[in-house]
Design a protein around this motif. Structure first.
Motif, PDB file in Angstrom:
ATOM      1  N   TYR A 107       0.838  -1.194   0.000  1.00 20.94           N
ATOM      2  CA  TYR A 107       0.000   0.000   0.000  1.00 20.94           C
ATOM      3  C   TYR A 107       0.876   1.250   0.000  1.00 20.94           C
ATOM      4  O   TYR A 107       1.812   1.359   0.784  1.00 20.94           O
ATOM      5  N   ARG A 108       0.561   2.186  -0.894  1.00 20.99           N
ATOM      6  CA  ARG A 108       1.273   3.457  -0.960  1.00 20.99           C
ATOM      7  C   ARG A 108       0.416   4.519  -0.294  1.00 20.99           C
ATOM      8  O   ARG A 108      -0.634   4.915  -0.816  1.00 20.99           O
ATOM      9  N   ILE A 109       0.839   4.960   0.878  1.00 20.32           N
ATOM     10  CA  ILE A 109       0.061   5.920   1.655  1.00 20.32           C
ATOM     11  C   ILE A 109       0.734   7.282   1.618  1.00 20.32           C
ATOM     12  O   ILE A 109       1.948   7.381   1.513  1.00 20.32           O
ATOM     13  N   TYR A 136      -6.168   3.383   4.996  1.00 19.49           N
ATOM     14  CA  TYR A 136      -5.848   2.795   3.700  1.00 19.49           C
ATOM     15  C   TYR A 136      -7.133   2.484   2.955  1.00 19.49           C
ATOM     16  O   TYR A 136      -8.207   2.345   3.555  1.00 19.49           O
ATOM     17  N   MET A 140      -5.173   2.449  -2.894  1.00 16.75           N
ATOM     18  CA  MET A 140      -3.788   2.729  -2.531  1.00 16.75           C
ATOM     19  C   MET A 140      -2.865   1.534  -2.774  1.00 16.75           C
ATOM     20  O   MET A 140      -1.656   1.658  -2.628  1.00 16.75           O
TER      21      MET A 140
END
Length: 318
Positions: A107-109, A136, A140
């Motif tokens: 996951y890119r937060i 999240y 994402m």
């Protein structure tokens, strides 16, 4: 440094993985005499950990991996369910946890909220762990996660209902201290309650910057920030502008010119005082050193920073 502590000697016992030292030191007692003690100290650097949560799905993201020390001390499988975590690697805690989150979970937060820091084993390990939480969503997800192959990481990504993880603490399925602390923080602060908690949001944008103190341009900036405040209010939150608070005080204190001694003494410090009582900052508009300083301070205080109005989730006002 503590004047009642004197480091006498540091002996390196091992640097095979990280640094294990034997520290000999003197401590001053209450009667003024000095005594000698020796302890071992393991330095593996500092780290960061994060709990990813989804309010709509009522879920959290955790990981599972093999931990040899637990296997040597009663954990039959050696597998541990944990929150995503890692060492800082010369990065800021915020940058480090974003990188670790993507590497381990996929996951890119963007927005992370710092909730504290702690020594996890102060009797033997130097590490300070920085704790974060972040929301999240499926949008994402940019990869499968699992860790870095070159570092021999083999991490399984898990998505659990939040309430189940609380039961897993009770049953002993989750025994990792940092994970228990994060889950209990989420429970105490009701992070996953349906209907977002109302936030008090400080608006940070240019007031004088780029105007040359032209009153018409300053008025234009204020109109824009007031418009953003209205939209935040309509989304169910409580908007705050430092100007609403500072400008009447400045006038009452006798300021006669923008930028005079009274103006400078009150204007920016008033926003800093407000920031301490706000949940988040919305950075809007063009260049502004004052607004950028608000953002930096907000991040240091663990506040949420929004860069766009659309990032602010609506609230039912409770």
């Amino acid at each position: 440094m503590n004047p009642k502590i004197r480091i006498v000697n540091e002996e390196l016992l091992s640097d095979n993985w990280y640094l294990l030292k034997k520290i000999t030191y003197m401590t001053e007692t209450t009667n003024g005499s000095w005594t000698s003690q020796s302890r071992e100290s393991y330095d593996r650097g500092n780290g960061a950990t994060i709990l990813l949560y989804n309010r709509e799905r009522q879920t959290v993201i955790l990981t599972r991996q093999f931990r040899i020390p637990t296997y040597m001390n009663g954990n039959e499988t050696g597998m541990m369910i944990e929150a995503c975590a890692g060492l800082l690697d010369k990065e800021s805690p915020e940058d480090s946890i974003r990188r670790e989150t993507e590497e381990e979970t996929g996951y890119r937060i963007a927005n992370v909220q710092k909730i504290g820091e702690a020594y996890m084993s102060p009797g033997s390990v130097t590490e300070i762990l920085h704790f974060f939480v972040a929301e999240y969503s499926s949008g994402m997800k940019v990869g499968e996660g699992g860790g870095i192959e070159e570092e021999q990481e083999n991490i399984e990504v898990l998505e659990y209902p939040f309430q189940r993880t609380l039961e897993m603490i009770k049953t002993g399925e989750i025994k990792d201290a940092k994970t228990i602390m994060l889950l209990q923080y989420a429970q105490i602060n009701r992070l996953l309650e349906p209907g977002l908690r109302q936030q008090q949001i400080l608006i940070a944008g240019p007031y004088r910057s780029g105007t040359g103190d032209d009153p018409n341009l300053i008025r234009r900036n204020m109109d824009f920030m007031n418009e953003m405040a209205l939209r935040i209010y309509e989304a169910g939150h409580l908007p705050v502008l430092g100007e609403w608070y500072a400008l009447p005080l400045i006038e009452k204190a006798g300021s006669r010119t923008i930028g005079d001694e009274i103006f400078d003494r009150i204007f920016h410090p008033s926003s800093v005082r407000l920031l301490n009582h706000c949940d988040a900052v919305l950075r809007i508009g063009g260049p502004s050193l004052g607004a950028d300083e608000m953002v930096r301070t907000a991040l240091e205080l663990g506040k949420i920073v929004y860069r766009d109005l659309q990032e602010i989730p609506p609230c039912n006002g409770v």
